[in-house]
Design a protein around this motif. Structure first.
Motif: not given
Length: 397
Positions: A109-128
């Motif tokens: 079971e696996a999925r791919l998400f592209v684009g992220g969401l801009n919720v702050g300055v941390n790019p890792k959290i935005n990406n996840m």
């Protein structure tokens, strides 16, 4: 006015006390390492089914080992889990690589998400963020792109998740590789980093490094959700701090995290260590001032001078014995973290160890003199307390 002799004796006593404390940490960390790490994972069927796990894999770019690293997540020996791959940009070459794995392992079971969401300055959290919102299981694993998993790693982490434990994190280590940069990496993470990491965990100090960590989703939600930590670059430290403040416990898994970047270099590792040092300076400045006393050479020099002042010892002989015993204890620590002999000779270990010890004070000095943090294509400056401000964005597509 205090006579100068009392001032000298005061400094000498300080160095001797620091020296004794560091040797106690050596003994404690080595003993804890032998007890804690590389326990046999229980593969027998449990009385109650294991909970499902959602594994978040934030990706940016491709290196030569990325395919094999990601493939280990498709081969985990765990009954119920999903893989949530998160890619920041639609032109990222990691997308093609992930799609090839999805086709190769359709039963996972696996999925791919592209684009992220801009919720702050941390790019890792935005990406996840998109993957985190879509995660359907009560346990969340956050795993960096360069991590390689054994098939029983996830099972080991879940088995450490007792009723009052919300975070199980893997101690950073390095996968076997060739070249001096690989020796340097393994020596750093298997000696000085392992000693302080295990010592802090034993004493209940927040040492959380989130490159491979299992967290209860309910604990993240209690803290306000993943997006709450998006204004910090060291989101792992602040997430653990907030969750523990709510009464939860943390545990270190028995299997270390195997970092397996395909682009190892001495400069890249030193840049990474410098970035971590800059984060510590902003987050815990008082503790950072004492960091030089945790290193072999500065501590040994100070203790040798102090022993001469207080006990009439020969400083040079004291220093040489100190360095020799420290070297031998680090060799034992590395063997324990490796769970056997490391993949290089004792001469290579000596060279890597000397390089690591000599570079450590300069890494901290560079971090203090130049507070700007470069992370991939972005630059940041930290305010006191750890909040980050992005200075510029050089990301080009």
């Amino acid at each position: 006015m205090i006579p100068i002799v009392y001032t000298v004796y005061g400094f000498a006593l300080f160095f001797i006390v620091a020296w004794i404390c560091l040797w106690l940490i050596h003994i404690m960390a080595l003993s804890y390492c032998k007890w804690k790490l590389h326990r046999t994972v229980d593969r027998s069927p449990p009385e109650q089914p294991y909970p499902g796990v959602s594994i978040l894999k934030p990706l940016t770019g491709v290196d030569p080992n990325l395919f094999s690293n990601l493939e280990t997540f498709f081969l985990l020996d765990y009954p119920t889990y999903e893989l949530l791959f998160c890619v920041e940009n639609e032109n990222d070459p990691a997308i093609m690589l992930v799609n090839s794995l999805l086709q190769k392992y359709p039963q996972v079971e696996a999925r791919l998400f592209v684009g992220g969401l801009n919720v702050g300055v941390n790019p890792k959290i935005n990406n996840m963020q998109q993957g985190y919102i879509a995660a359907k299981y009560p346990l969340i694993v956050i795993s960096d792109a360069g991590i390689r998993m054994r098939d029983d790693t996830l099972l080991d982490m879940v088995q450490h998740l007792k009723e009052n434990v919300a975070i199980v994190h893997q101690m950073p280590f390095a996968y076997d590789a060739e070249g001096f940069a690989a020796v340097y990496e393994k020596v750093y993470f298997g000696t000085s980093q392992a000693r302080m990491y295990l010592g802090a965990d034993f004493l209940g100090i927040n040492c959380h490094v989130g490159m491979s960590t299992l967290i209860r989703r309910c604990a993240i939600e209690e803290a306000g959700g993943l997006a709450v930590f998006a204004d910090y670059l060291a989101e792992d430290y602040f997430m653990a701090k907030e969750i523990v403040s709510r009464g939860w416990k943390m545990r270190v898994a028995s299997l270390p995290a195997l970092q397996n970047s395909g682009t190892r270099s001495v400069g890249a590792l030193q840049a990474r260590l410098t970035r971590w040092a800059r984060l510590r300076v902003a987050m815990v400045p008082a503790t950072t001032l004492l960091e030089p006393l945790s290193e072999c050479m500065p501590l040994g020099a100070g203790a040798a001078w102090a022993a001469g002042q207080l006990f009439g010892a020969e400083p040079l002989a004291f220093f040489l014995v100190h360095v020799l015993v420290w070297f031998l204890s680090d060799w034992l620590m590395l063997r324990s973290v490796q769970n056997g002999s490391p993949p290089f000779t004792k001469v290579q270990f000596l060279l890597g160890w000397v390089w690591n010890e000599c570079c450590a004070p300069f890494v901290l000095a560079v971090a203090l003199l130049s507070p700007e943090i470069s992370w991939r294509t972005r630059s940041y400056r930290l305010d006191w307390g750890g909040r980050a401000r992005e200075l510029s964005s050089k990301l080009k597509f």
